[in-house]
Design a protein around this motif. Structure first.
Motif, PDB file in Angstrom:
ATOM      1  N   THR A  94      49.927  44.167  59.448  1.00 59.78           N
ATOM      2  CA  THR A  94      48.689  44.857  59.817  1.00 59.78           C
ATOM      3  C   THR A  94      47.524  43.879  59.661  1.00 59.78           C
ATOM      4  O   THR A  94      47.593  42.965  58.848  1.00 59.78           O
ATOM      5  CB  THR A  94      48.436  46.085  58.912  1.00 59.78           C
ATOM      6  N   PRO A  95      46.434  44.057  60.438  1.00 61.32           N
ATOM      7  CA  PRO A  95      45.290  43.145  60.288  1.00 61.32           C
ATOM      8  C   PRO A  95      44.721  43.253  58.868  1.00 61.32           C
ATOM      9  O   PRO A  95      44.617  44.366  58.332  1.00 61.32           O
ATOM     10  CB  PRO A  95      44.270  43.664  61.305  1.00 61.32           C
ATOM     11  N   ALA A  96      44.337  42.103  58.296  1.00 56.71           N
ATOM     12  CA  ALA A  96      43.773  42.113  56.941  1.00 56.71           C
ATOM     13  C   ALA A  96      42.568  43.039  56.874  1.00 56.71           C
ATOM     14  O   ALA A  96      42.344  43.718  55.871  1.00 56.71           O
ATOM     15  CB  ALA A  96      43.390  40.694  56.522  1.00 56.71           C
ATOM     16  N   ALA A  97      41.799  43.082  57.972  1.00 61.48           N
ATOM     17  CA  ALA A  97      40.572  43.891  57.986  1.00 61.48           C
ATOM     18  C   ALA A  97      40.858  45.390  57.923  1.00 61.48           C
ATOM     19  O   ALA A  97      39.945  46.191  57.739  1.00 61.48           O
ATOM     20  CB  ALA A  97      39.749  43.569  59.231  1.00 61.48           C
ATOM     21  N   ALA A 144      41.052  45.026  43.511  1.00 64.44           N
ATOM     22  CA  ALA A 144      41.197  46.011  44.582  1.00 64.44           C
ATOM     23  C   ALA A 144      40.528  45.426  45.822  1.00 64.44           C
ATOM     24  O   ALA A 144      39.360  45.052  45.776  1.00 64.44           O
ATOM     25  CB  ALA A 144      40.530  47.327  44.192  1.00 64.44           C
ATOM     26  N   VAL A 145      41.291  45.321  46.907  1.00 65.03           N
ATOM     27  CA  VAL A 145      40.792  44.668  48.121  1.00 65.03           C
ATOM     28  C   VAL A 145      40.838  45.658  49.279  1.00 65.03           C
ATOM     29  O   VAL A 145      41.906  46.156  49.646  1.00 65.03           O
ATOM     30  CB  VAL A 145      41.645  43.415  48.449  1.00 65.03           C
ATOM     31  N   ARG A 146      39.666  45.964  49.831  1.00 65.22           N
ATOM     32  CA  ARG A 146      39.575  46.908  50.952  1.00 65.22           C
ATOM     33  C   ARG A 146      39.257  46.140  52.223  1.00 65.22           C
ATOM     34  O   ARG A 146      38.199  45.528  52.338  1.00 65.22           O
ATOM     35  CB  ARG A 146      38.500  47.954  50.692  1.00 65.22           C
ATOM     36  N   GLY A 147      40.206  46.150  53.154  1.00 61.80           N
ATOM     37  CA  GLY A 147      39.972  45.484  54.434  1.00 61.80           C
ATOM     38  C   GLY A 147      39.596  44.022  54.268  1.00 61.80           C
ATOM     39  O   GLY A 147      38.703  43.521  54.957  1.00 61.80           O
ATOM     40  N   GLY A 148      40.245  43.331  53.336  1.00 66.71           N
ATOM     41  CA  GLY A 148      40.014  41.899  53.159  1.00 66.71           C
ATOM     42  C   GLY A 148      38.845  41.566  52.244  1.00 66.71           C
ATOM     43  O   GLY A 148      38.611  40.391  51.953  1.00 66.71           O
ATOM     44  N   ARG A 149      38.114  42.594  51.802  1.00 63.86           N
ATOM     45  CA  ARG A 149      36.963  42.339  50.925  1.00 63.86           C
ATOM     46  C   ARG A 149      37.212  42.941  49.551  1.00 63.86           C
ATOM     47  O   ARG A 149      37.597  44.104  49.440  1.00 63.86           O
ATOM     48  CB  ARG A 149      35.687  42.947  51.521  1.00 63.86           C
ATOM     49  N   CYS A 150      36.962  42.130  48.510  1.00 67.95           N
ATOM     50  CA  CYS A 150      37.208  42.603  47.163  1.00 67.95           C
ATOM     51  C   CYS A 150      36.182  43.667  46.775  1.00 67.95           C
ATOM     52  O   CYS A 150      34.983  43.500  47.007  1.00 67.95           O
ATOM     53  CB  CYS A 150      37.137  41.439  46.175  1.00 67.95           C
ATOM     54  N   VAL A 151      36.644  44.772  46.190  1.00 71.20           N
ATOM     55  CA  VAL A 151      35.716  45.825  45.758  1.00 71.20           C
ATOM     56  C   VAL A 151      35.788  46.125  44.263  1.00 71.20           C
ATOM     57  O   VAL A 151      34.974  46.885  43.730  1.00 71.20           O
ATOM     58  CB  VAL A 151      35.905  47.139  46.559  1.00 71.20           C
ATOM     59  N   ALA A 152      36.769  45.530  43.559  1.00 74.02           N
ATOM     60  CA  ALA A 152      36.853  45.728  42.104  1.00 74.02           C
ATOM     61  C   ALA A 152      37.743  44.650  41.508  1.00 74.02           C
ATOM     62  O   ALA A 152      38.697  44.200  42.148  1.00 74.02           O
ATOM     63  CB  ALA A 152      37.435  47.100  41.774  1.00 74.02           C
ATOM     64  N   THR A 153      37.431  44.246  40.288  1.00 76.90           N
ATOM     65  CA  THR A 153      38.324  43.315  39.598  1.00 76.90           C
ATOM     66  C   THR A 153      38.197  43.502  38.097  1.00 76.90           C
ATOM     67  O   THR A 153      37.196  44.036  37.614  1.00 76.90           O
ATOM     68  CB  THR A 153      38.063  41.849  40.029  1.00 76.90           C
ATOM     69  N   SER A 154      39.235  43.050  37.373  1.00 76.27           N
ATOM     70  CA  SER A 154      39.331  43.406  35.952  1.00 76.27           C
ATOM     71  C   SER A 154      38.659  42.408  35.019  1.00 76.27           C
ATOM     72  O   SER A 154      38.306  42.757  33.898  1.00 76.27           O
ATOM     73  CB  SER A 154      40.799  43.572  35.554  1.00 76.27           C
ATOM     74  N   MET A 155      38.494  41.148  35.449  1.00 75.24           N
ATOM     75  CA  MET A 155      37.795  40.206  34.589  1.00 75.24           C
ATOM     76  C   MET A 155      36.292  40.411  34.735  1.00 75.24           C
ATOM     77  O   MET A 155      35.833  40.982  35.719  1.00 75.24           O
ATOM     78  CB  MET A 155      38.195  38.766  34.915  1.00 75.24           C
ATOM     79  N   GLY A 156      35.509  39.934  33.746  1.00 76.08           N
ATOM     80  CA  GLY A 156      34.109  40.293  33.733  1.00 76.08           C
ATOM     81  C   GLY A 156      33.171  39.121  33.888  1.00 76.08           C
ATOM     82  O   GLY A 156      33.250  38.356  34.849  1.00 76.08           O
TER      83      GLY A 156
END
Ligand code: ADP
Length: 369
Positions: A171-174, A191-203
């Motif tokens: 499927t397309p990354a987007a 968490a990556v939505r459509g190729g763009r990161c929207v959350a991560t666990s490190m600060g």
């Protein structure tokens, strides 16, 4: 001209790879720089020696891994004097990591003055996380003055692996939503939505989030005040404890997951509990990111533990069948590319990370090569 030299300079080591396209022409590691009996007296000697050894004819770029890009660097950047100065200003945010990279950049620019050099930041992929995933609920003036916010790390790995996952799914990354779990000595989820990161666990630093080899991951910050007051530990001692004597090492005395798993098999109760702490934290983040993304197409494991430990993968996702997450035991044992059964609502993947290749590709992209 498609040759790119990738340099990953730590405080006492230099990892390098020479690429022609995606072919690796040479790779290696110079270790224990500056130590007695080490491979080189300093970074200058280390880089000089390796550049003498390598055939650098037709070199189009040098790509440097830089851990912290702060707020300023949201994409891979061609290195100028001004960029060097800006990376230097970020040292307080990454005192253990950025100085090594800066030394590498200085020496490589001196030795290869004609070759364009690119800084590829571990933080850049996370720059698309929306403000509500970046801000903590602390005094805003303090936060602004001191750069208190989430930056996230392992970005080149999360970027590469999420893109590869879309390829595996066809499927397309987007249009693909992926939870990526980078589990090495350091570990982080994204968490990556459509190729763009929207959350991560490190600060703000690579200390928070998942349980790691020697880093604690998430803790109640009050633990720091308590240790300072009650144990009389200095802030440096507490930092050292949380970053170098925490994680699996702190819980079991071993930071290597293979050793922990051997002890689990032989019934060592400390190892059994530590393994449960490690995999429960993973499950908590998977649950959180399912909620952040709403629709998830794939969950992907990568790095040393993620690529090689069927036990961790199975335990991390156990009990999540009602959420559409299933693992096929035989595929999981074989470290197959897809380890969920056919028809499962969420595809579970094992994708080997290629951080150096991603840095080489990013370097070419930054230079429009
Ligand atoms: P780094 O973060 O330093 O790049 P890696 O991604 O190579 O590290 O991951 C190192 C970790 O991978 C170590 O804790 C090691 O125990 C773990 N690992 C490697 N092979 C296995 C395996 N077969 N089973 C479990 N863990 C493994």
């Amino acid at each position: 001209m498609t040759r790119v030299l990738v340099l990953n300079c730590g405080s006492s080591s230099v990892r390098y790879r020479l690429y022609d396209g995606s072919d690796v022409l040479a790779k290696g590691l110079v270790q224990r720089i500056g130590e007695s009996g080490g491979d080189a007296a300093d970074h200058d000697e280390a880089l000089r020696t390796l550049m003498d050894r390598l055939d650098l004819s037709g070199l189009a770029a040098v790509g440097h891994r830089v851990v912290h890009g702060g707020e300023r660097f949201t994409t891979s950047t061609v290195i100028t004097d001004e960029v060097v100065a800006a990376v230097e200003e970020l040292i307080p945010l990454a005192p253990l990591h950025n100085p090594g990279a800066l030394t590498g950049i200085r020496v490589a620019r001196k030795l290869l003055p004609e070759v364009p050099q690119v800084a590829v930041f571990d933080t850049a992929f996370h720059s698309t996380i929306p403000p509500e995933g970046v801000l903590w609920a602390v005094d805003r003036d303090l936060a602004e003055r001191y750069g208190l916010r989430r930056y996230g790390f392992h970005g080149t790995s999360h970027a590469y692996v999420s893109r590869e996952t879309a390829r595996v799914l066809g499927t397309p990354a987007a249009e693909t939503n992926v939870i990526t779990l980078h589990l090495g000595n350091g570990a982080s989820a994204a968490a990556v939505r459509g190729g763009r990161c929207v959350a991560t666990s490190m600060g703000m630093t690579p200390l928070s989030g998942l349980v790691m080899g020697t880093r604690s991951g998430d803790i109640d910050p009050s633990l720091v005040f308590h240790l300072h007051r009650e144990a009389g530990m200095s802030l440096d001692e507490i930092e050292e404890s949380l970053t170098r004597h925490g994680g699996m090492l702190g819980l079991t005395g071993a930071n290597d997951m293979r050793e922990v798993q051997e002890r689990v098999t032989s019934g060592d109760p400390d190892a059994v509990l530590a393994f449960a702490v490690y995999t429960r934290r993973l499950r908590e983040y998977v649950g959180a990111y399912l909620a952040v993304l709403g629709r998830v197409d794939a969950i992907t494991f990568t790095a040393g533990v993620g690529e090689n430990s069927p036990e961790v993968r199975a335990a991390a996702l156990s009990g999540l069948e009602p959420l559409g997450i299933r693992i096929d035991e035989a595929r999981n044992r074989a470290n197959a590319l897809i380890i969920s059964p056919p028809g499962a609502p969420i595809t579970v993947c094992v994708v080997p990370t290629e951080e150096e290749l991603e840095i080489a590709d990013e370097s070419r992209r930054a230079l429009s090569l």
